[in-house]
Scaffold this motif. Sequence first.
Motif, PDB file in Angstrom:
ATOM      1  N   ALA A  47       0.947  -1.198   0.106  1.00 32.99           N
ATOM      2  CA  ALA A  47       0.075  -0.074   0.031  1.00 32.99           C
ATOM      3  C   ALA A  47       0.846   1.099   0.244  1.00 32.99           C
ATOM      4  CB  ALA A  47      -1.016  -0.046   1.277  1.00 32.99           C
ATOM      5  N   LYS A  48       2.038   1.004   0.577  1.00 32.92           N
ATOM      6  CA  LYS A  48       2.743   2.315   0.687  1.00 32.92           C
ATOM      7  C   LYS A  48       3.780   2.556  -0.107  1.00 32.92           C
ATOM      8  CE  LYS A  48       5.144   4.068   4.275  1.00 32.92           C
ATOM      9  NZ  LYS A  48       5.173   5.214   5.146  1.00 32.92           N
ATOM     10  N   GLY A  49       4.060   1.516  -1.076  1.00 31.97           N
ATOM     11  CA  GLY A  49       5.084   1.254  -2.010  1.00 31.97           C
ATOM     12  C   GLY A  49       6.487   1.494  -1.114  1.00 31.97           C
ATOM     13  N   PRO A 134       3.717   1.815   9.858  1.00 29.01           N
ATOM     14  CA  PRO A 134       4.544   2.924   9.368  1.00 29.01           C
ATOM     15  C   PRO A 134       3.714   4.060   9.549  1.00 29.01           C
ATOM     16  CG  PRO A 134       3.805   1.537   7.711  1.00 29.01           C
ATOM     17  CD  PRO A 134       3.245   0.887   8.840  1.00 29.01           C
ATOM     18  N   SER A 135       4.299   5.242   9.028  1.00 26.10           N
ATOM     19  CA  SER A 135       3.539   6.484   8.996  1.00 26.10           C
ATOM     20  C   SER A 135       2.589   6.187   7.778  1.00 26.10           C
ATOM     21  CB  SER A 135       4.354   7.721   8.774  1.00 26.10           C
ATOM     22  OG  SER A 135       5.163   7.551   7.883  1.00 26.10           O
ATOM     23  N   ALA A 136       1.373   6.804   7.878  1.00 24.56           N
ATOM     24  CA  ALA A 136       0.362   6.358   6.612  1.00 24.56           C
ATOM     25  C   ALA A 136       0.435   7.501   5.529  1.00 24.56           C
ATOM     26  CB  ALA A 136      -0.946   6.355   7.333  1.00 24.56           C
ATOM     27  N   ASN A 137       1.709   7.466   4.886  1.00 27.48           N
ATOM     28  CA  ASN A 137       1.716   8.190   3.822  1.00 27.48           C
ATOM     29  C   ASN A 137       2.804   7.066   2.592  1.00 27.48           C
ATOM     30  OD1 ASN A 137       4.054   8.556   5.974  1.00 27.48           O
ATOM     31  ND2 ASN A 137       5.153   8.687   4.303  1.00 27.48           N
ATOM     32  N   PRO A 138       2.303   7.618   1.517  1.00 28.32           N
ATOM     33  CA  PRO A 138       3.106   6.924   0.278  1.00 28.32           C
ATOM     34  C   PRO A 138       4.628   7.199   0.611  1.00 28.32           C
ATOM     35  CG  PRO A 138       1.583   8.287  -0.561  1.00 28.32           C
ATOM     36  CD  PRO A 138       1.718   8.557   0.687  1.00 28.32           C
ATOM     37  N   VAL A 142       5.669  13.181   3.019  1.00 25.58           N
ATOM     38  CA  VAL A 142       5.521  13.792   4.492  1.00 25.58           C
ATOM     39  C   VAL A 142       4.601  13.053   5.242  1.00 25.58           C
ATOM     40  CG1 VAL A 142       4.777  15.808   5.287  1.00 25.58           C
ATOM     41  CG2 VAL A 142       5.812  16.022   3.256  1.00 25.58           C
ATOM     42  N   SER A 143       4.784  12.876   6.507  1.00 22.44           N
ATOM     43  CA  SER A 143       3.841  11.868   7.039  1.00 22.44           C
ATOM     44  C   SER A 143       2.654  12.593   7.389  1.00 22.44           C
ATOM     45  CB  SER A 143       4.528  11.668   8.634  1.00 22.44           C
ATOM     46  OG  SER A 143       5.519  10.687   8.464  1.00 22.44           O
ATOM     47  N   PRO A 144       1.457  11.889   7.520  1.00 19.38           N
ATOM     48  CA  PRO A 144      -0.070  12.585   7.733  1.00 19.38           C
ATOM     49  C   PRO A 144      -0.134  12.998   9.277  1.00 19.38           C
ATOM     50  CG  PRO A 144      -0.237   9.890   7.638  1.00 19.38           C
ATOM     51  CD  PRO A 144       1.125  10.498   7.382  1.00 19.38           C
ATOM     52  N   SER A 222      16.448  12.016   1.843  1.00 22.83           N
ATOM     53  CA  SER A 222      15.239  12.588   1.319  1.00 22.83           C
ATOM     54  C   SER A 222      14.158  11.975   1.764  1.00 22.83           C
ATOM     55  CB  SER A 222      15.581  12.674  -0.242  1.00 22.83           C
ATOM     56  OG  SER A 222      15.415  11.589  -0.724  1.00 22.83           O
ATOM     57  N   HIS A 223      13.946  12.320   2.978  1.00 26.89           N
ATOM     58  CA  HIS A 223      12.639  11.115   3.277  1.00 26.89           C
ATOM     59  C   HIS A 223      11.243  11.989   3.573  1.00 26.89           C
ATOM     60  CE1 HIS A 223      11.630   7.044   4.613  1.00 26.89           C
ATOM     61  NE2 HIS A 223      10.687   7.572   5.248  1.00 26.89           N
ATOM     62  N   TYR A 224      11.295  13.353   3.667  1.00 25.79           N
ATOM     63  CA  TYR A 224      10.108  14.124   3.933  1.00 25.79           C
ATOM     64  C   TYR A 224       9.792  14.855   2.683  1.00 25.79           C
ATOM     65  CZ  TYR A 224      10.644  11.802   8.384  1.00 25.79           C
ATOM     66  OH  TYR A 224      10.767  10.944   9.076  1.00 25.79           O
TER      67      TYR A 224
END
Length: 319
Positions: A47-49, A134-138, A142-144, A222-224
């Motif tokens: 789902a997150k890739g 994990p954080s619910a973002n692709p 950026v994390s939601p 480059s995570h965010y």
Amino acid sequence: MARIGTDIQVAQNHLEAGELVAIPTETVYGLAAHALNEDAVARIFEAKGRPRFDPLIVHTHHPNQFDQFAAAVPDTAHRLAEVFCPGPVTFILPKKSIIPDLVTSGHQTVGLRIPNHSLTLELLSALPFPLAAPSANPFGYVSPTTAQHVSDQLGNVVDYILDGGSCQVGLESTILAFQGEEVVVLRLGGLELEAIEDTLGKKVGRIQTSSSNPEAPGMLNSHYNPRKKLLLGEVEHLLMLYPKTRVGVISYQKTFHYPNIVHSEVLSPTGELREAASRLFAALRTLDRPDIDLVLCEPVPDEGLGKAINDRLKRAAAQ
Ligand code: TXA
Ligand code: MG
């Protein structure tokens, strides 16, 4: 589209069926699944890739559950858990075999965390298993910090979104590893280093994390990334370099007035780092819009939560 609601029973039913539920925490929203069910965990990565080499944090409702999932818990970890759990901190501990290798990406350690959010604590207490989340973002985005953020990006792949309002802390948990009784910080986050050091009565070490450091596998530089190019520096100076570009500005306290500023986000006019942290990710999202070509932002004071905020800004700028 996933339903958004506050019904713990509905969330529980989906999770028991091996499905995905977004859960609120005090840090950011998580994309949760039954941590002991490999098929369910595999759906998170899909789902997150998210690459399979990036391990997931396991969420439980009380530190007395650590022994079920960790093979050994150092005294220091117990002490910190007593003071800071539930709260924005994750403990990396040697894992027991009950935790599937898929969750830890083959590492012999597991990240354990007790999130401080009443709805999610209630859900975790009701469930007979822990939740990998994990954080619910692709992956890489950026994390939601709201249910709507989750719905905007993952609404078609998550089965239910448990709505717990806006995240109070707004930055991901501080991640701690242990070398004997020594504590090392793998990720700066919602729990200030100073608070940890005060409790322990000594300084804690930091491991500089990057994509090439296997100890903290997910800390890509480059995570965010918002999708827009972002520059970090003195805003006034950057504005002079880009007088014609349609810019968005993220500042700490000051409001800037320039004709080419399309939208400004002031993180905390009164200069409170806690407030700034809670607004940061929503601000990055707000400025990620078609009529803005460049985002300019300034670092905040490098103390307490400011260290974690600056860490996220640096990563967002590293494209
Ligand atoms: O606040 C948080 O921690 C949020 C909420 C949902 O709990 N979760 C979160 O998860 O930020 P995620 O997957 O976006 O980030 C977890 C980080 C990743 O960088 C991962 O590499 C690291 O934790 N991690 C997880 N297990 C690990 C392990 N066994 N060893 C080292 N790092 C680990
Ligand atoms: Mg994340």
